[in-house]
Design a protein around this motif. Structure first.
Motif, PDB file in Angstrom:
ATOM      1  N   GLY A  65      69.080  19.372   4.026  1.00 30.42           N
ATOM      2  CA  GLY A  65      70.280  20.118   4.411  1.00 30.42           C
ATOM      3  C   GLY A  65      70.857  19.516   5.664  1.00 30.42           C
ATOM      4  O   GLY A  65      70.746  18.316   5.892  1.00 30.42           O
ATOM      5  N   GLN A  66      71.445  20.363   6.505  1.00 30.68           N
ATOM      6  CA  GLN A  66      72.066  19.832   7.727  1.00 30.68           C
ATOM      7  C   GLN A  66      70.997  19.412   8.739  1.00 30.68           C
ATOM      8  O   GLN A  66      69.904  19.975   8.794  1.00 30.68           O
ATOM      9  N   GLY A  67      71.321  18.390   9.535  1.00 29.83           N
ATOM     10  CA  GLY A  67      70.428  17.947  10.600  1.00 29.83           C
ATOM     11  C   GLY A  67      69.304  17.061  10.131  1.00 29.83           C
ATOM     12  O   GLY A  67      68.290  16.938  10.808  1.00 29.83           O
ATOM     13  N   MET A  68      69.470  16.412   8.982  1.00 28.15           N
ATOM     14  CA  MET A  68      68.430  15.490   8.514  1.00 28.15           C
ATOM     15  C   MET A  68      69.032  14.503   7.523  1.00 28.15           C
ATOM     16  O   MET A  68      70.170  14.660   7.089  1.00 28.15           O
ATOM     17  N   TYR A  69      68.256  13.483   7.183  1.00 27.74           N
ATOM     18  CA  TYR A  69      68.729  12.515   6.202  1.00 27.74           C
ATOM     19  C   TYR A  69      67.553  12.044   5.364  1.00 27.74           C
ATOM     20  O   TYR A  69      66.391  12.225   5.735  1.00 27.74           O
ATOM     21  N   ARG A  70      67.874  11.472   4.214  1.00 27.15           N
ATOM     22  CA  ARG A  70      66.823  10.970   3.334  1.00 27.15           C
ATOM     23  C   ARG A  70      66.742   9.462   3.442  1.00 27.15           C
ATOM     24  O   ARG A  70      67.758   8.764   3.407  1.00 27.15           O
ATOM     25  N   GLU A  71      65.542   8.967   3.634  1.00 26.61           N
ATOM     26  CA  GLU A  71      65.345   7.518   3.699  1.00 26.61           C
ATOM     27  C   GLU A  71      64.209   7.194   2.736  1.00 26.61           C
ATOM     28  O   GLU A  71      63.055   7.526   3.004  1.00 26.61           O
ATOM     29  N   GLY A  72      64.559   6.598   1.610  1.00 26.10           N
ATOM     30  CA  GLY A  72      63.551   6.298   0.601  1.00 26.10           C
ATOM     31  C   GLY A  72      62.910   7.577   0.089  1.00 26.10           C
ATOM     32  O   GLY A  72      63.592   8.458  -0.422  1.00 26.10           O
ATOM     33  N   ASN A  73      61.632   7.690   0.307  1.00 23.84           N
ATOM     34  CA  ASN A  73      60.882   8.836  -0.198  1.00 23.84           C
ATOM     35  C   ASN A  73      60.818   9.987   0.809  1.00 23.84           C
ATOM     36  O   ASN A  73      60.359  11.072   0.476  1.00 23.84           O
ATOM     37  N   ASN A  74      61.303   9.731   2.011  1.00 19.96           N
ATOM     38  CA  ASN A  74      61.098  10.709   3.083  1.00 19.96           C
ATOM     39  C   ASN A  74      62.382  11.433   3.477  1.00 19.96           C
ATOM     40  O   ASN A  74      63.468  10.878   3.398  1.00 19.96           O
ATOM     41  N   ILE A  75      62.202  12.673   3.938  1.00 24.81           N
ATOM     42  CA  ILE A  75      63.301  13.385   4.586  1.00 24.81           C
ATOM     43  C   ILE A  75      62.993  13.390   6.083  1.00 24.81           C
ATOM     44  O   ILE A  75      61.918  13.807   6.505  1.00 24.81           O
ATOM     45  N   ILE A  76      63.947  12.882   6.865  1.00 24.24           N
ATOM     46  CA  ILE A  76      63.709  12.677   8.296  1.00 24.24           C
ATOM     47  C   ILE A  76      64.721  13.476   9.113  1.00 24.24           C
ATOM     48  O   ILE A  76      65.912  13.514   8.782  1.00 24.24           O
ATOM     49  N   ALA A  77      64.244  14.121  10.164  1.00 22.37           N
ATOM     50  CA  ALA A  77      65.120  14.926  11.018  1.00 22.37           C
ATOM     51  C   ALA A  77      66.063  14.023  11.801  1.00 22.37           C
ATOM     52  O   ALA A  77      65.685  12.938  12.222  1.00 22.37           O
ATOM     53  N   SER A  78      67.314  14.483  11.981  1.00 20.02           N
ATOM     54  CA  SER A  78      68.246  13.715  12.804  1.00 20.02           C
ATOM     55  C   SER A  78      68.732  14.523  13.996  1.00 20.02           C
ATOM     56  O   SER A  78      69.568  14.070  14.751  1.00 20.02           O
ATOM     57  N   ARG A  79      68.194  15.729  14.146  1.00 20.53           N
ATOM     58  CA  ARG A  79      68.568  16.519  15.322  1.00 20.53           C
ATOM     59  C   ARG A  79      67.366  17.249  15.888  1.00 20.53           C
ATOM     60  O   ARG A  79      66.385  17.486  15.195  1.00 20.53           O
ATOM     61  N   PHE A  80      67.487  17.621  17.127  1.00 13.01           N
ATOM     62  CA  PHE A  80      66.457  18.364  17.833  1.00 13.01           C
ATOM     63  C   PHE A  80      66.686  19.847  17.549  1.00 13.01           C
ATOM     64  O   PHE A  80      67.737  20.379  17.850  1.00 13.01           O
TER      65      PHE A  80
END
Lengths: 237, 250
Positions: free
Chosen positions: B31-46
């Motif tokens: 959802g908001q505040g994250m992105y998908r990279e390959g197999n992982n979902i990674i946070a993009s905000r604190f």
């Protein structure tokens, strides 16, 4: 050449200086951080996204990142680098910007600027790396969208020995070859966003040194994450 | 690294920092505040993790206000032009309040616009349009939209505004009733407080600051109730209507 077993300050060759990291140290800023490694202390304050003037600097596609690196007048011993605005601080401001830009996403904020002010109150080599570490924490604290945190560390070679995290004594060693290589790493991809060098080093040694630096980055990232997470616990009290 | 199983790496209300892996595999949705990279979902905000079914969200703890259409905000008049008013929205962008949206009255050409809003006035206003370049248009036509007279202004983090309002406005109406103060919370993080006497106003300001600082604590409404009661106020928690358990995250 003497074969050394230990460094002047008793560290192992691949050992970092002790790290202290804090977040939220400057109340007025939108985000701020403190990063101390050994005797080098960096403060970073982030303001923005905010209006950008003069207007010709604005980018209608995304916000821009503007860094300012400064050593405080009393910060160093004054032997080699004189603090204050100079060609050197201008250059470090620029490489800091370049080191952080790949992770920062300001597409939601066209025509604006995010200002990062890095101040060093005490320096003992590795100041640009400490500045980058502090700035990436401060940006996260300011709620800026980021792909990842950035960790920076210097590696190098002193008198034939590959070392991690050089201090000023090692950097200023004058009885043999010295190379100082500050690097910044984006940990999730392992990419380097800063790679500079001062001195001479062979390709083989450089590769070894970079490998050493990349391995050490996890410790820094861990310290940064812990500091950010601790911010909430402080508020709870 | 071949991995076919899906796994959640965090749990509800965890604090995450940019670059932290939240989940692996394709079972969960970013959802908001994250992105998908390959197999992982990674946070993009604190911020704090929120799980809504299979959708992950990061609720940010900080960050500037980003103007959105339909938001009611409190803004400061910064300049008076020929065609309207330029207004500070407590975000990276200023907004324009044009003549035709400023009042129900007909404003004649060449009229003295400072009679309506002068520099330094705070207004409650609604965002009617935001362009791709974040040029913001405002209106004063609507219920409750007006110039603010008297009272005091305080600033809170825009990310904490939903907490201050509470579920269906429960938090703010509780504080209103207990202190007898009039409170308007702008989505841009500016709050206006006006009471009959200064003591109540100050208590209200203190209460709002408390809500802001402890926004992530569970059972916040009860805590604030206790706090207000310790100051000698009579507090009742407003009863929510049936099925109204959604949060006002607007």
């Amino acid at each position: 050449m003497i074969m050394y077993k230990k460094r002047l300050d008793g560290r192992k060759f691949d050992e970092l200086r002790p790290i202290t990291a804090k977040v939220g140290v400057i109340k007025n800023a939108d985000g701020s951080a403190y990063f101390k490694i050994g005797n080098t202390i960096a403060y970073a304050a982030v303001y923005g996204p905010r209006d950008l003037y003069p207007k010709f600097l604005q980018n209608p596609e995304k916000g821009i990142l503007r860094c300012n690196y400064n050593m405080m007048p009393f910060s160093g011993s004054g032997e080699r680098v004189r603090p204050g605005p100079s060609r050197r601080s201008k250059e470090i401001s620029y490489v800091t910007e370049a080191a952080l830009s790949p992770v920062v996403n300001l597409e939601d904020f066209p025509n604006t600027v995010v200002d990062v002010f890095i101040e060093l109150s005490q320096t003992d080599a590795g100041s640009r790396c400490a500045g980058i570490c502090a700035a990436s924490m401060a940006l996260a604290d300011a709620g800026i969208q980021m792909k990842d945190l950035v960790a920076a560390i210097s590696v190098g070679i002193v008198d034939g020995q590959i070392l991690l995290d050089l201090d000023y004594q090692e950097e200023a060693y004058d009885k043999g070859d010295v190379a100082d290589v500050p690097i910044a790493v984006i940990p999730s991809t392992g990419q380097l966003s800063l790679l500079q060098m001062d001195g001479q080093i062979s390709k083989k040694d450089l590769m070894k040194a970079l490998e050493m630096g990349k391995n050490a980055v996890n410790q820094i990232i861990e310290a940064q994450r812990k500091a950010l997470k601790a911010r909430l616990e402080v508020r709870e009290k | 690294m071949e991995q076919t199983t899906s796994a959640l790496k965090v749990s509800e209300k965890d604090v995450v920092v940019p670059g932290e892996i939240l989940a692996e595999g394709i079972e969960y949705l970013p959802g908001q505040g994250m992105y998908r990279e390959g197999n992982n979902i990674i946070a993009s905000r604190f911020g704090l993790v929120r799980l809504e079914g299979k959708v992950l969200k990061v609720l940010p703890l900080s960050g500037k206000y980003l103007p959105r259409r339909g938001d009611v905000i409190i803004a400061l008049v910064e300049d008076v032009n020929i065609s309207g008013w330029r207004v500070n929205t407590n975000s990276a962008y200023t907004a324009m309040l044009s003549l035709k949206d400023a009042s129900g009255d007909f404003i004649r050409r060449g009229a003295d616009l400072t009679q309506y809003f002068d520099i330094g006035d705070y207004i409650v206003t609604k965002i009617i349009n935001v362009t791709s370049q974040n040029l913001v248009d405002l209106t004063m036509k609507g219920p409750g939209l007006r110039k603010l007279e008297g009272g005091r202004i305080l600033k809170v983090a825009p990310s904490k505004v939903p907490r201050i309002i509470g579920k269906q406005g429960s938090m703010v109406s509780m504080v209103k009733k207990a202190t007898g103060c009039n409170i308007i919370v702008g989505q841009n993080g500016i709050v206006w407080v006006k009471g009959i006497n200064p003591e109540d106003e100050l208590l209200t300001v203190e209460t709002i600051k408390k809500i802001e600082n402890e926004s992530h604590v569970s059972g916040l409404t009860d805590k604030i109730k206790e706090f207000l009661e310790s100051k000698g106020k009579v507090v009742e928690i407003p009863q929510l209507q049936e099925g109204g358990d959604h949060e006002e995250v607007e």
